[in-house]
Design an enzyme around this catalytic site. Sequence first.
Site, mmCIF file in Angstrom:
data_model
loop_
_atom_site.group_PDB
_atom_site.id
_atom_site.type_symbol
_atom_site.label_atom_id
_atom_site.label_comp_id
_atom_site.label_asym_id
_atom_site.label_seq_id
_atom_site.Cartn_x
_atom_site.Cartn_y
_atom_site.Cartn_z
ATOM 1 N N ARG A 92 0.818 -1.220 0.000
ATOM 2 C CA ARG A 92 0.000 0.000 0.000
ATOM 3 C C ARG A 92 0.852 1.271 0.000
ATOM 4 O O ARG A 92 0.299 2.378 -0.014
ATOM 5 C CB ARG A 92 -0.964 0.000 1.206
ATOM 6 N N ARG A 137 -1.045 -1.183 12.937
ATOM 7 C CA ARG A 137 -0.625 -0.456 11.742
ATOM 8 C C ARG A 137 0.123 0.848 12.044
ATOM 9 O O ARG A 137 1.118 1.154 11.404
ATOM 10 C CB ARG A 137 -1.843 -0.147 10.871
ATOM 11 N N HIS A 166 -7.442 -1.577 12.695
ATOM 12 C CA HIS A 166 -7.463 -0.110 12.628
ATOM 13 C C HIS A 166 -8.473 0.370 13.674
ATOM 14 O O HIS A 166 -9.508 -0.276 13.873
ATOM 15 C CB HIS A 166 -7.975 0.380 11.267
ATOM 16 N N CYS A 264 -14.065 2.989 5.973
ATOM 17 C CA CYS A 264 -12.769 2.795 5.299
ATOM 18 C C CYS A 264 -12.760 3.460 3.931
ATOM 19 O O CYS A 264 -11.708 3.894 3.459
ATOM 20 C CB CYS A 264 -12.474 1.313 5.116
HETATM 21 N N1 ARG Z 1 -7.137 -4.191 2.930
HETATM 22 C C1 ARG Z 1 -6.974 -2.964 3.630
HETATM 23 C C2 ARG Z 1 -5.829 -3.096 4.626
HETATM 24 O O1 ARG Z 1 -5.739 -4.120 5.253
HETATM 25 C C3 ARG Z 1 -8.241 -2.548 4.312
HETATM 26 C C4 ARG Z 1 -8.184 -1.189 4.907
HETATM 27 C C5 ARG Z 1 -9.433 -0.807 5.635
HETATM 28 N N2 ARG Z 1 -9.448 0.543 5.995
HETATM 29 C C6 ARG Z 1 -9.797 1.063 7.188
HETATM 30 N N3 ARG Z 1 -9.886 2.343 7.310
HETATM 31 N N4 ARG Z 1 -9.961 0.300 8.240
HETATM 32 O O2 ARG Z 1 -5.018 -2.213 4.805
#
Ligand code: ARG
Length: 282
Positions: A92, A137, A166, A264
Amino acid sequence: MPVATPRTYLMCEPVHYTVSYEINPWMDVTRHTDRDLAVAQWRVLRDTYLALGHTVETIDPREGLPDMVYAANGATVVDGVVYSARFRYAERGPEGPAYQKWFADRGFLTHTADATNEGEGDLLAIGDMILAGFGFRTDRAAHTEAQELFGRPVISLELVDPHFYHLDTALTVLNSDAADPQIAYYPPAFSAGSRAVLERLFPDAILATADDAAALGLNAVSDGYNVVVAPAAVDLAAALRARGYNPIPVDTSELLKGGGGAKCCTLEVRGSASAPGTLEVS
Ligand code: ARG
């Protein structure tokens, strides 16, 4: 009495959506994803915001960035100041600069993050402060950086369940007014100490059930009155109605395969562009 206020949201259409890597427990590369369905659900979400009178801006999706639809992770914007995202996983990584450029091109002051942080996924503005998640994260160093940049107290909250990686998967800001801040959250997603902090700050919070949390019901978007929420989060919807909110079920089940819901997909733009440039804080 909950009152709606008009919002500006930034969203990214999921035209390149797929699950091609696994960075959270919801993602399974062997499971089929339906891009057309993801786009259709995303459009209903966007149209719901428009019908509520909100402004929706969009950023161009980029090929090879299937998670770019989760716009909330792209940055944190408070008082027109943009704190860029610096993603935990390389897959990402390019999303951070892409979102930062979108804001810089439109005259927002942007600050390039030194610390790993995933935007509004973990940094939620409420009242005069910011609730900030860590554990999966976002690094705690980003909490300090955000506090220095925004000049608002940052409350660090530890996330302990990988399904709620998150903060915005475990906690929803329902009313961000400093006079009457209100949240809903799922207590088991937090460490004992962080639960105690939340109880102290928000004694009247709505406590979500395990079923609400499993549907990512807390990944909801509130304008102060209308709350866009996963249809499966029925307990949360009932609790919201009892408090005078207007829950609006919007199905984002296809996007749940990537581990995200309505929130999200929605980056709130707070404040407006002031002067173009890059903001440096020491
Ligand atoms: N697949 C993404 C990740 O794992 C999903 C992000 C979801 N976003 C959020 N704001 N919780 O990073």
